[in-house]
Design a protein around this motif. Sequence first.
Motif, PDB file in Angstrom:
ATOM      1  N   HIS A   1      50.251  16.689  55.721  1.00 17.67           N
ATOM      2  CA  HIS A   1      50.653  15.683  56.701  1.00 17.67           C
ATOM      3  C   HIS A   1      49.529  15.464  57.711  1.00 17.67           C
ATOM      4  CE1 HIS A   1      54.744  15.742  55.201  1.00 17.67           C
ATOM      5  NE2 HIS A   1      54.698  17.061  55.225  1.00 17.67           N
ATOM      6  N   PRO A   2      48.549  14.608  57.367  1.00 17.71           N
ATOM      7  CA  PRO A   2      47.451  14.393  58.318  1.00 17.71           C
ATOM      8  C   PRO A   2      47.892  13.686  59.595  1.00 17.71           C
ATOM      9  CG  PRO A   2      47.245  12.926  56.441  1.00 17.71           C
ATOM     10  CD  PRO A   2      48.358  13.874  56.135  1.00 17.71           C
ATOM     11  N   GLU A   3      49.020  13.006  59.549  1.00 17.35           N
ATOM     12  CA  GLU A   3      49.485  12.314  60.750  1.00 17.35           C
ATOM     13  C   GLU A   3      49.942  13.291  61.823  1.00 17.35           C
ATOM     14  OE1 GLU A   3      52.765  12.723  57.801  1.00 17.35           O
ATOM     15  OE2 GLU A   3      50.813  11.764  57.685  1.00 17.35           O
ATOM     16  N   ASN A   4      50.148  14.565  61.473  1.00 15.77           N
ATOM     17  CA  ASN A   4      50.534  15.576  62.451  1.00 15.77           C
ATOM     18  C   ASN A   4      49.340  16.208  63.151  1.00 15.77           C
ATOM     19  OD1 ASN A   4      53.201  15.175  61.847  1.00 15.77           O
ATOM     20  ND2 ASN A   4      53.355  16.895  60.448  1.00 15.77           N
ATOM     21  N   MET A   5      48.131  15.824  62.754  1.00 16.70           N
ATOM     22  CA  MET A   5      46.923  16.369  63.375  1.00 16.70           C
ATOM     23  C   MET A   5      46.641  15.654  64.690  1.00 16.70           C
ATOM     24  SD  MET A   5      44.277  16.443  60.245  1.00 16.70           S
ATOM     25  CE  MET A   5      44.339  17.607  58.937  1.00 16.70           C
ATOM     26  N   ILE A   6      45.726  16.223  65.464  1.00 21.42           N
ATOM     27  CA  ILE A   6      45.215  15.542  66.642  1.00 21.42           C
ATOM     28  C   ILE A   6      44.463  14.306  66.162  1.00 21.42           C
ATOM     29  CG2 ILE A   6      43.605  15.791  68.577  1.00 21.42           C
ATOM     30  CD1 ILE A   6      44.193  18.753  68.533  1.00 21.42           C
ATOM     31  N   LYS A   7      44.406  13.256  66.958  1.00 23.98           N
ATOM     32  CA  LYS A   7      43.814  11.988  66.528  1.00 23.98           C
ATOM     33  C   LYS A   7      42.391  12.124  65.995  1.00 23.98           C
ATOM     34  CE  LYS A   7      46.578   8.586  68.775  1.00 23.98           C
ATOM     35  NZ  LYS A   7      47.331   8.164  67.634  1.00 23.98           N
ATOM     36  N   GLY A   8      41.560  12.905  66.646  1.00 27.46           N
ATOM     37  CA  GLY A   8      40.188  13.099  66.185  1.00 27.46           C
ATOM     38  C   GLY A   8      40.139  13.760  64.823  1.00 27.46           C
ATOM     39  N   GLN A   9      40.996  14.778  64.623  1.00 25.61           N
ATOM     40  CA  GLN A   9      41.061  15.452  63.331  1.00 25.61           C
ATOM     41  C   GLN A   9      41.557  14.496  62.256  1.00 25.61           C
ATOM     42  OE1 GLN A   9      43.605  18.829  63.723  1.00 25.61           O
ATOM     43  NE2 GLN A   9      42.237  19.899  65.127  1.00 25.61           N
ATOM     44  N   GLU A  10      42.562  13.713  62.599  1.00 27.22           N
ATOM     45  CA  GLU A  10      43.129  12.771  61.635  1.00 27.22           C
ATOM     46  C   GLU A  10      42.092  11.726  61.233  1.00 27.22           C
ATOM     47  OE1 GLU A  10      46.899   9.679  61.263  1.00 27.22           O
ATOM     48  OE2 GLU A  10      46.532  10.715  63.156  1.00 27.22           O
ATOM     49  N   ALA A  11      41.315  11.234  62.193  1.00 24.46           N
ATOM     50  CA  ALA A  11      40.280  10.248  61.887  1.00 24.46           C
ATOM     51  C   ALA A  11      39.243  10.829  60.936  1.00 24.46           C
ATOM     52  CB  ALA A  11      39.610   9.761  63.167  1.00 24.46           C
ATOM     53  N   TYR A  12      38.834  12.072  61.185  1.00 23.40           N
ATOM     54  CA  TYR A  12      37.839  12.691  60.314  1.00 23.40           C
ATOM     55  C   TYR A  12      38.422  13.081  58.960  1.00 23.40           C
ATOM     56  CZ  TYR A  12      34.025  12.328  63.463  1.00 23.40           C
ATOM     57  OH  TYR A  12      33.033  11.806  64.238  1.00 23.40           O
ATOM     58  N   TYR A  13      39.721  13.332  58.894  1.00 21.95           N
ATOM     59  CA  TYR A  13      40.365  13.551  57.595  1.00 21.95           C
ATOM     60  C   TYR A  13      40.245  12.285  56.741  1.00 21.95           C
ATOM     61  CZ  TYR A  13      44.024  13.721  54.105  1.00 21.95           C
ATOM     62  OH  TYR A  13      44.710  13.649  52.916  1.00 21.95           O
ATOM     63  N   TYR A  14      40.568  11.138  57.329  1.00 20.82           N
ATOM     64  CA  TYR A  14      40.486   9.881  56.582  1.00 20.82           C
ATOM     65  C   TYR A  14      39.033   9.502  56.274  1.00 20.82           C
ATOM     66  CZ  TYR A  14      45.462   9.207  57.193  1.00 20.82           C
ATOM     67  OH  TYR A  14      46.817   9.369  57.137  1.00 20.82           O
TER      68      TYR A  14
END
Length: 171
Positions: free
Chosen positions: A74-87
């Motif tokens: 669930h990348p949407e549960n990450m902090i925004k910066g982490q989620e951006a770098y996941y994508y």
Amino acid sequence: MIRKYVRLIIAGILFLGSILLFVQAIIGYGVLAVLVSGIFVLFHFKNEKNLIAFYFVRKNKFAKAERILSKIKHPENMIKGQEAYYYYLSGLVDAQSNRTSQGEKNFKKALEIGLRVSTDQAVARLNLSGICLSKRNKKLAKYHLQECKKLDKHKALTAQIREIEGMMKRI
């Protein structure tokens, strides 16, 4: 929602424990507790799976990076910066694996959420330009390439930009 902050809660408890150890004159374990709490704080802001996947992307081992990224449910549960770098990392892996439509979605989502470093934004724009060019959308490719030129302040992507411009002239 609370899952995001479990690491910070653990770090706070460890830090309070380290203060207690310092007060009781157990300095060695107090220092160790401070260091461990620092690791928990670090991993709150830097997701360890993203860091490992980024390492494999830099080593051009995209299959291993994809395997690491697939473990994130669930990348949407990450902090925004982490989620951006996941994508962003998912987009790089998808672009390398010739899954251009999925790569395009991931790069757009990473840019929408907000990549912190302008060089990473430029790389995402450059990849989007190449994907648009492969779909014969010259106008959108040119737009992304112009944005990439603006973001590339250190001129690290000049050779790739010239290559994309050369491909544009052929179409």
